[in-house]
Design a protein around this motif. Structure first.
Motif, PDB file in Angstrom:
ATOM      1  N   GLN A  54     102.810 102.504   6.015  1.00  0.00           N
ATOM      2  CA  GLN A  54     102.117 102.402   7.455  1.00  0.00           C
ATOM      3  C   GLN A  54     103.041 103.441   8.381  1.00  0.00           C
ATOM      4  O   GLN A  54     104.184 103.550   8.184  1.00  0.00           O
ATOM      5  CB  GLN A  54     102.458 101.034   8.108  1.00  0.00           C
ATOM      6  N   VAL A  55     102.198 104.168   9.252  1.00  0.00           N
ATOM      7  CA  VAL A  55     102.849 105.075  10.269  1.00  0.00           C
ATOM      8  C   VAL A  55     102.394 104.614  11.724  1.00  0.00           C
ATOM      9  O   VAL A  55     101.287 104.415  11.822  1.00  0.00           O
ATOM     10  CB  VAL A  55     102.182 106.330   9.743  1.00  0.00           C
ATOM     11  N   TYR A  56     103.627 104.966  12.453  1.00  0.00           N
ATOM     12  CA  TYR A  56     103.354 104.941  13.830  1.00  0.00           C
ATOM     13  C   TYR A  56     103.670 106.390  14.428  1.00  0.00           C
ATOM     14  O   TYR A  56     104.774 106.877  14.074  1.00  0.00           O
ATOM     15  CB  TYR A  56     104.082 103.854  14.531  1.00  0.00           C
ATOM     16  N   LEU A  57     102.790 106.957  15.061  1.00  0.00           N
ATOM     17  CA  LEU A  57     102.914 108.264  15.758  1.00  0.00           C
ATOM     18  C   LEU A  57     102.721 108.040  17.261  1.00  0.00           C
ATOM     19  O   LEU A  57     101.780 107.686  17.769  1.00  0.00           O
ATOM     20  CB  LEU A  57     102.117 109.240  15.322  1.00  0.00           C
TER      21      LEU A  57
ATOM     22  N   ASN B 201      96.071 112.332  18.188  1.00  0.00           N
ATOM     23  CA  ASN B 201      96.604 113.041  17.011  1.00  0.00           C
ATOM     24  C   ASN B 201      96.330 112.132  15.745  1.00  0.00           C
ATOM     25  O   ASN B 201      97.304 111.861  14.990  1.00  0.00           O
ATOM     26  CB  ASN B 201      97.959 113.461  17.172  1.00  0.00           C
ATOM     27  N   LEU B 202      95.207 111.525  15.376  1.00  0.00           N
ATOM     28  CA  LEU B 202      94.895 110.767  14.251  1.00  0.00           C
ATOM     29  C   LEU B 202      95.220 111.531  13.130  1.00  0.00           C
ATOM     30  O   LEU B 202      95.589 111.028  11.973  1.00  0.00           O
ATOM     31  CB  LEU B 202      93.656 110.118  14.564  1.00  0.00           C
ATOM     32  N   LEU B 203      94.729 112.879  13.084  1.00  0.00           N
ATOM     33  CA  LEU B 203      94.803 113.520  11.907  1.00  0.00           C
ATOM     34  C   LEU B 203      96.095 113.766  11.223  1.00  0.00           C
ATOM     35  O   LEU B 203      96.484 113.577  10.001  1.00  0.00           O
ATOM     36  CB  LEU B 203      94.118 115.070  12.094  1.00  0.00           C
ATOM     37  N   ASP B 204      97.157 113.857  12.141  1.00  0.00           N
ATOM     38  CA  ASP B 204      98.876 114.088  11.646  1.00  0.00           C
ATOM     39  C   ASP B 204      99.098 112.580  11.305  1.00  0.00           C
ATOM     40  O   ASP B 204      99.547 112.477  10.108  1.00  0.00           O
ATOM     41  CB  ASP B 204      99.455 114.700  12.828  1.00  0.00           C
ATOM     42  N   ALA B 205      98.989 111.578  11.885  1.00  0.00           N
ATOM     43  CA  ALA B 205      99.218 110.240  11.465  1.00  0.00           C
ATOM     44  C   ALA B 205      98.729 109.662  10.243  1.00  0.00           C
ATOM     45  O   ALA B 205      99.471 109.370   9.357  1.00  0.00           O
ATOM     46  CB  ALA B 205      99.111 109.220  12.711  1.00  0.00           C
TER      47      ALA B 205
ATOM     48  N   VAL C 128     102.937 118.813   5.114  1.00  0.00           N
ATOM     49  CA  VAL C 128     102.858 118.071   6.465  1.00  0.00           C
ATOM     50  C   VAL C 128     101.864 118.886   7.383  1.00  0.00           C
ATOM     51  O   VAL C 128     101.722 120.023   7.404  1.00  0.00           O
ATOM     52  CB  VAL C 128     104.546 118.562   6.787  1.00  0.00           C
ATOM     53  N   SER C 129     101.402 117.906   7.927  1.00  0.00           N
ATOM     54  CA  SER C 129     100.207 118.330   8.901  1.00  0.00           C
ATOM     55  C   SER C 129     100.792 118.371  10.255  1.00  0.00           C
ATOM     56  O   SER C 129     101.652 117.556  10.809  1.00  0.00           O
ATOM     57  CB  SER C 129      98.939 117.177   8.865  1.00  0.00           C
ATOM     58  N   ILE C 130     100.534 119.556  11.062  1.00  0.00           N
ATOM     59  CA  ILE C 130     100.707 119.880  12.332  1.00  0.00           C
ATOM     60  C   ILE C 130      99.668 120.127  13.196  1.00  0.00           C
ATOM     61  O   ILE C 130      98.978 121.035  12.579  1.00  0.00           O
ATOM     62  CB  ILE C 130     101.819 120.854  12.603  1.00  0.00           C
TER      63      ILE C 130
END
Length: 283
Positions: free
Chosen positions: A54-57, A151-155, A196-198
């Motif tokens: 699970q990721v929170y950005l 920024n859903l793509l990176d998360a 890693v996506s930026i």
């Protein structure tokens, strides 16, 4: 990718206000133009999955799970396992998401995340073969979006990568009759790198990292890049605006350095196996 519905009059006024701030090197949430929001990564959050994260950005929240099965390989890759990435935008994630089959935003999200993982060679799929040409692992990565604030793509990418890197999948061997038999062991996936996506957005002449939903609503264009430790491996442009060649070159160079910071945060998240909140990665 912007999920919010567009009101062009409001957006035009908001865009001019944002550009005034960006001209001073400021953003609405106080970050600098090259700063990411705080990133939090938790692994092993779904007990029935073979890997999960699970990721929170900032306020964007995504959960990803990994399951595997034995299947026939694809015809064009008989010596490799299969990778399938799916994404779903849950109605609770945004007031603008409706019930129903995956829409174009979910399809784009899955494709961009898939491309970054696949092109990086993160998982050595040649080692996911049980019986060459006949039986391989299929790795399913399911991404569920819990809350959308830009920024859903990176998360989503960070969640998928962390879920894969923390997976433990059933081990198989071939019995005397050539049929697959579970050994009872669980083994890690053959992970070779952490992609890693930026993502950067362009508003007017200003370029900023990790755009919020409000910034995405007025951006002219977007560039999402995936990096291994050696360099860029995938790139996806969004929006109708354009990028000058010199802007792309500068962005790739700066993003490569930013990817190193994010990769260390992902690795720390994998190391502790539970929630780890870090400060934003300001430049």
């Amino acid at each position: 990718m912007s999920i919010s519905r567009r009101n062009f009059v409001v957006e035009r006024l908001r865009k001019e206000k944002l550009k005034e701030l960006l001209a001073k090197g400021q953003r609405l949430d106080g970050r600098g133009l090259r700063d990411y929001r705080p990133l939090s990564i938790s692994t092993s959050v779904v007990s029935k999955a073979e890997g999960s994260a699970q990721v929170y950005l900032g306020n964007t929240a995504v959960i990803a799970g990994v399951k595997t099965s034995l299947d026939r390989p694809y015809r064009d890759t008989p010596d490799r396992g299969n990778l399938i990435v799916n994404a779903e935008l849950l109605p609770l994630a945004s007031p603008y998401i409706e019930l129903g089959p995956p829409n174009e935003n979910a399809i784009e999200l899955a494709r961009v995340v898939d491309r970054g993982i696949r092109e990086s060679g993160m998982v050595d799929m040649t080692k996911m073969v049980v019986k060459p040409g006949e039986l391989v692992y299929s790795i399913f990565v399911d991404i569920n979006v819990l809350n959308i604030d830009g920024n859903l793509l990176d998360a989503a990418s960070y969640a998928a990568v962390a879920a894969l890197a923390s997976s433990r999948v059933p081990e198989y061997t071939l019995g005397d009759n050539g049929s697959p038999v579970q050994t009872g062991n669980r083994i890690p996936l053959p992970v070779t790198t952490i992609p890693v996506s930026i993502t950067a957005a362009k508003i007017g002449e200003y370029v900023l990292y990790d755009p919020t939903e409000e910034e995405e609503a007025v951006m002219d264009t977007r560039l999402t890049m995936a990096f291994t430790e050696d360099g860029i491996c995938a790139l996806q442009k969004g929006g109708s605006g354009g990028w000058a060649p010199v802007e792309v070159i500068e962005l790739v160079e700066g993003s490569f350095e930013k990817a190193k910071e994010i990769r260390e945060q992902i690795r720390r998240g994998l190391g502790v196996g539970q929630a780890e909140t870090t400060q934003g990665t300001g430049s």
